[in-house]
Design a protein around this motif. Structure first.
Motif: not given
Lengths: 183, 192
Positions: A135-146, A170-173, A177-182, B106-113
């Motif tokens: 499910n992770i590999v098949g997901g949209k987010d490539v970063m998940g697999t990494v 958690a920190a990377i997430g 999140s902040f890097g993506n801006k709003k 923000r929490v979803q972004d954190m949990l997604s990683v």
């Protein structure tokens, strides 16, 4: 919240805990199988959230995941009931066995039954890892697999502490999140 | 008072047992053997063997075992309660925050990683257990890689198919394989 749910929580955490040998993450695929696949009380995503949160808190994995599932399904009452369900089997069995452990340790019948059960638990882990990683590999987010591959390698080959790993993620997430801006 | 001491000692163990499993062993050893003198080294080794043969996390097993030896049944209950108390409070609080804030961006972004990380951790534990079960002697690539524990491999494959393709109830599969393993052991005994 009806009584049946409380009973379901207790009965499930009790039976899962009674059959989990070895501790740690072994209980996660068992709980996933029961609550996500068999009962449908949780989504797979929530089970992974719960695993991540349980890892970052102090205490025993089996107890932490049970409390989190219990709270999700039935609030504080559910948390308490699940915690009791998870804690009672080792308490009961260890109290009995602790008194007569000389005859138990050398018992080859117990050892042989255990060996069979452990092979099934290993199969369960393989099954869970296949589905979850698929499910992770098949997901949209490539970063998940990494992230998944890197965390696996760090934990398995380098023995990096699991709390360090989960909190770094958690920190990377957050940074991402902040890097993506709003949006 | 002995019950208070048991409660407090295992409360500390429950609070400091971060990372779980065998990572907590040195700390339990330090508290129970060196600080309190409740157990000898030999008894501690017995505890480890018992923990592997009985269900449950090692920290809980250690609590019950030590409590029972030091102060009987009530001691076992008190020590185990001490061990789960910190998690009870801390994890319930986390569960509350998770429920309240899980839908925040923000929490979803954190949990997604954190989710793929959780899968990586389960995979790591799984790989260790699969290797330990199928190659109990450890993998040496020249010889034992081709000679795994045949009986374990058979149960492993059958269980895997039952769980994955036939969606068999997991508890029943575990109990069945335990019973089958015991039966095979008994039959072997008769034949010899």
């Amino acid at each position: 919240m009806n009584k049946n749910r409380y009973f379901g929580l207790f009965a499930t955490t009790f039976s899962v805990s009674a059959l989990t040998f070895g501790g740690g993450y072994v209980i996660v695929p068992l709980l996933k199988k029961k609550f996500v696949d068999e009962k449908g009380w949780l989504e797979e995503k929530e089970m992974l959230d719960i695993t991540a949160i349980a890892t970052s808190a102090p205490g025993v994995m089996a107890i932490n995941t049970s409390i989190l599932i219990g709270y999700r399904v039935g609030g504080v009452g559910g948390a308490l009931v699940s915690m009791l369900g998870a804690a009672l089997p080792p308490l009961i069995i260890m109290s009995i066995v602790g008194g007569l452990y000389d005859s138990f340790i050398d018992n080859t019948y117990v050892a042989s039954a255990l060996k069979g059960m452990q092979a099934t638990v290993a199969a369960l882990l393989a099954d869970a890892v296949f589905s979850l990683s698929g499910n992770i590999v098949g997901g949209k987010d490539v970063m998940g697999t990494v992230i998944m591959v890197v965390v696996f390698a760090a934990a398995f080959f380098l023995n990096v502490n699991v709390v360090v790993l989960i909190l770094s993620c958690a920190a990377i997430g957050l940074v991402r999140s902040f890097g993506n801006k709003k949006k | 008072m002995i019950y208070l001491e048991l409660y407090w000692t295992f409360f500390q163990i429950g609070l400091l047992a971060i990372g779980g499993g065998y990572a907590t062993l040195p700390m339990i050893k330090e508290r129970v053997i060196i600080a309190q003198g409740w157990m000898t080294q030999a008894e501690f080794l017995d505890l480890l063997t018992l923990s592997q043969m009985t269900p449950g996390p090692i920290a809980i097993n250690a609590s019950t075992f030590t409590g029972f030896r030091v102060a009987g049944m009530l001691g076992a209950v008190v020590a185990t309660l001490g061990c789960v108390s910190p998690a009870c409070v801390i994890v319930t609080t986390l569960a509350y925050f998770y429920k309240k804030y899980q839908s925040l961006k923000r929490v979803q972004d954190m949990l997604s990683v954190m989710r793929p990380a959780a899968v990586g951790l389960i995979a790591s534990a799984g790989a260790a257990i699969i290797i330990e079960t199928l190659w109990p002697g450890g993998i040496v690539f020249d010889t034992s890689f081709i000679t795994p524990d045949v009986f374990a491999v058979v149960i492993f494959i059958l269980s895997f198919c039952a769980l994955r393709f036939f969606k068999a109830p997991v508890i029943i599969v575990i109990i069945t394989s335990g019973a089958v393993a015991l039966a095979v052991y008994l039959i072997k005994g008769w034949l010899n």
